[in-house]
Scaffold this active site. Structure first.
Site, short mmCIF file in Angstrom:
data_model
loop_
_atom_site.label_atom_id
_atom_site.label_comp_id
_atom_site.label_asym_id
_atom_site.label_seq_id
_atom_site.Cartn_x
_atom_site.Cartn_y
_atom_site.Cartn_z
CB THR A 24 -1.06 -0.06 1.13
OG1 THR A 24 -1.99 1.01 0.94
CG2 THR A 24 -0.46 0.01 2.52
CE LYS A 35 -2.46 0.61 -2.99
NZ LYS A 35 -3.88 1.00 -3.17
N GLY A 70 -11.89 11.16 -10.01
CA GLY A 70 -10.51 10.84 -9.64
C GLY A 70 -9.80 10.12 -10.77
CB ALA A 71 -7.41 10.41 -12.97
CB ALA A 75 -8.33 4.32 -5.45
CG ASN A 104 -8.21 13.71 -11.74
OD1 ASN A 104 -8.54 13.45 -10.58
ND2 ASN A 104 -6.96 13.95 -12.08
NE ARG A 105 -6.45 18.54 -7.68
CZ ARG A 105 -5.87 18.43 -6.50
NH1 ARG A 105 -6.22 19.25 -5.51
NH2 ARG A 105 -4.93 17.53 -6.29
CB THR A 106 -4.76 17.00 -12.78
OG1 THR A 106 -4.50 17.61 -11.52
CG2 THR A 106 -3.63 17.30 -13.75
NE ARG A 148 -2.58 11.84 -11.80
CZ ARG A 148 -2.61 11.50 -10.50
NH1 ARG A 148 -3.01 12.37 -9.60
NH2 ARG A 148 -2.23 10.31 -10.12
P1 NAP Z 1 -3.94 9.24 -5.29
O1 NAP Z 1 -3.28 8.27 -6.20
O2 NAP Z 1 -3.12 10.25 -4.58
O3 NAP Z 1 -5.07 10.00 -6.16
C1 NAP Z 1 -5.85 11.00 -5.60
C2 NAP Z 1 -6.91 11.46 -6.60
O4 NAP Z 1 -7.77 12.36 -5.95
C3 NAP Z 1 -6.34 12.18 -7.80
O5 NAP Z 1 -7.19 11.96 -8.91
C4 NAP Z 1 -6.40 13.64 -7.34
O6 NAP Z 1 -6.54 14.57 -8.39
C5 NAP Z 1 -7.68 13.65 -6.56
N1 NAP Z 1 -7.64 14.67 -5.53
C6 NAP Z 1 -6.86 14.69 -4.42
N2 NAP Z 1 -7.08 15.81 -3.72
C7 NAP Z 1 -8.01 16.52 -4.40
C8 NAP Z 1 -8.64 17.77 -4.19
N3 NAP Z 1 -8.34 18.53 -3.11
N4 NAP Z 1 -9.55 18.19 -5.08
C9 NAP Z 1 -9.85 17.44 -6.18
N5 NAP Z 1 -9.27 16.26 -6.43
C10 NAP Z 1 -8.36 15.79 -5.56
O7 NAP Z 1 -4.75 8.48 -4.14
P2 NAP Z 1 -5.40 7.00 -4.20
O8 NAP Z 1 -4.37 6.00 -3.83
O9 NAP Z 1 -6.12 6.85 -5.48
O10 NAP Z 1 -6.43 7.06 -2.97
C11 NAP Z 1 -7.64 7.74 -3.10
C12 NAP Z 1 -8.56 7.32 -1.97
O11 NAP Z 1 -8.88 5.94 -2.11
C13 NAP Z 1 -7.94 7.45 -0.57
O12 NAP Z 1 -8.91 8.01 0.26
C14 NAP Z 1 -7.64 6.02 -0.17
O13 NAP Z 1 -7.69 5.85 1.22
C15 NAP Z 1 -8.79 5.30 -0.86
N6 NAP Z 1 -8.56 3.86 -1.08
C16 NAP Z 1 -9.47 2.99 -0.55
C17 NAP Z 1 -9.33 1.63 -0.75
C18 NAP Z 1 -10.33 0.66 -0.15
O14 NAP Z 1 -10.07 -0.57 -0.12
N7 NAP Z 1 -11.50 1.13 0.28
C19 NAP Z 1 -8.26 1.14 -1.52
C20 NAP Z 1 -7.35 2.06 -2.07
C21 NAP Z 1 -7.52 3.43 -1.84
P3 NAP Z 1 -5.24 15.21 -9.15
O15 NAP Z 1 -4.87 14.22 -10.21
O16 NAP Z 1 -5.77 16.49 -9.70
O17 NAP Z 1 -4.17 15.38 -8.10
#
Ligand code: NAP
Length: 267
Positions: A69, A73, A134-135, A138, A158-160, A163
């Site tokens: 994790t 990853k 999101g992009a 996850a 996605n915000r960006t 991506r």
């Molecule tokens: P990540 O790779 O950092 O991606 C974050 C995403 O959210 C990107 O698309 C980012 O947009 C967007 N984002 C972040 N902050 C933002 C903001 N202030 N405004 C608008 N968009 C925003 O993170 P991740 O690994 O995908 O994790 C995302 C979530 O999934 C976390 O909460 C994590 O705990 C959860 N998760 C849960 C599980 C489960 O089993 N339930 C498994 C994995 C992950 P940009 O591209 O614009 O930065």
């Protein structure tokens, strides 16, 4: 849990920080249910030590594999001997199997876990129109799995924007006939709305989508596990939507991870 002896099969979870992880509790419950002689323990590994730690896994004969994790990853891909095609396209893995020879095989189950949780909750995804906010890691995994599960279309916002475009291109490279589009904050008209951003974890976070546009026939789904009821889910519930929290995504993955690691029944 069974008593740990010299026969016990070992698994780990690689993370930094490590204290928040929930996989050890859930996996050890699962192993106990199966009657399997194994244990999963936390491995706190910092990014600068990841390569050495992964190399060391090859030499541990009684290791079934590790869960991976944040923040490892993506970095683990280059350190393994084989990466499954879907993990390659996603650019990340969350489980590594150690084969008897010491070979390490990386795979990504986040998306399958999410889709499995939705199916268990009673949603048939075939022919549905899906919206994904999101992009990141996850979202990538979920996007591929929604298409794999047969959605009629997938719209990514996605915000960006670049991506989201990149995710669309990678999904199309694996599934050339899929209907993948780029969206806005407006989730109106989709059967399934998924938040795959961390927005909602912290008090005061903005909402990931325009909730005023949600309607009662929609399913609104989270990846966030803590809090269980995010502001998005509360807004969706208030509008009569069916809400689906983040916990089933992990719950469903535990069984998938165990199977990938070769753990199916008592040993
Ligand atoms: P990540 O790779 O950092 O991606 C974050 C995403 O959210 C990107 O698309 C980012 O947009 C967007 N984002 C972040 N902050 C933002 C903001 N202030 N405004 C608008 N968009 C925003 O993170 P991740 O690994 O995908 O994790 C995302 C979530 O999934 C976390 O909460 C994590 O705990 C959860 N998760 C849960 C599980 C489960 O089993 N339930 C498994 C994995 C992950 P940009 O591209 O614009 O930065």
């Amino acid at each position: 849990m069974k008593e740990i002896t010299g026969y016990t099969k070992v698994m780990g979870i690689l993370a930094d920080p490590i204290e928040h992880v929930k996989t050890p509790q859930r996996m050890n419950e699962h192993l106990a249910t199966l009657g399997y002689d194994g244990v999963l323990v936390p491995f706190h590994v910092r990014p600068q030590n990841l390569a050495a730690a992964v190399q060391g896994l090859r030499g541990i004969e009684n290791l079934a594999g590790v869960i991976v994790t944040m923040p490892h990853k993506s970095a683990v891909l280059a350190l393994c001997d084989e990466v499954t095609p879907v993990a390659q396209k996603i650019g990340a893995a969350n489980v590594i199997r150690r084969e008897a020879s010491g070979r390490l095989v990386a795979h990504m189950l986040d998306g399958e876990g999410f889709v499995g949780g939705l199916i268990e909750a009673g949603l048939d995804l075939k022919g549905r129109h899906a919206y994904l906010a999101g992009a990141g890691g996850a979202a990538n995994a979920i996007g591929f799995s929604l298409v794999q599960a047969g959605v009629a279309s997938l719209t990514v916002y996605n915000r960006t924007a670049s991506r989201a475009e990149d995710l669309k291109a990678r999904i199309l490279s694996l599934h050339p006939h899929a209907d993948v589009r780029l969206g806005t904050r407006d989730p109106a008209g989709f059967d399934v709305v998924v938040n795959a951003t961390p927005l909602g974890m912290k008090p005061g976070d903005a909402l990931p989508v325009d909730v005023a546009r949600l309607t009662p026939e929609q399913w609104v789904c989270e990846v966030i596990m803590q809090p269980a009821e995010t502001p998005l889910l509360a807004e969706a519930r208030a509008r009569g939507c069916t809400v689906h929290p983040g916990a089933p995504m992990l719950a469903c993955q535990i069984a998938l991870m165990a199977r990938f690691l070769g753990i199916d029944a008592a040993r």
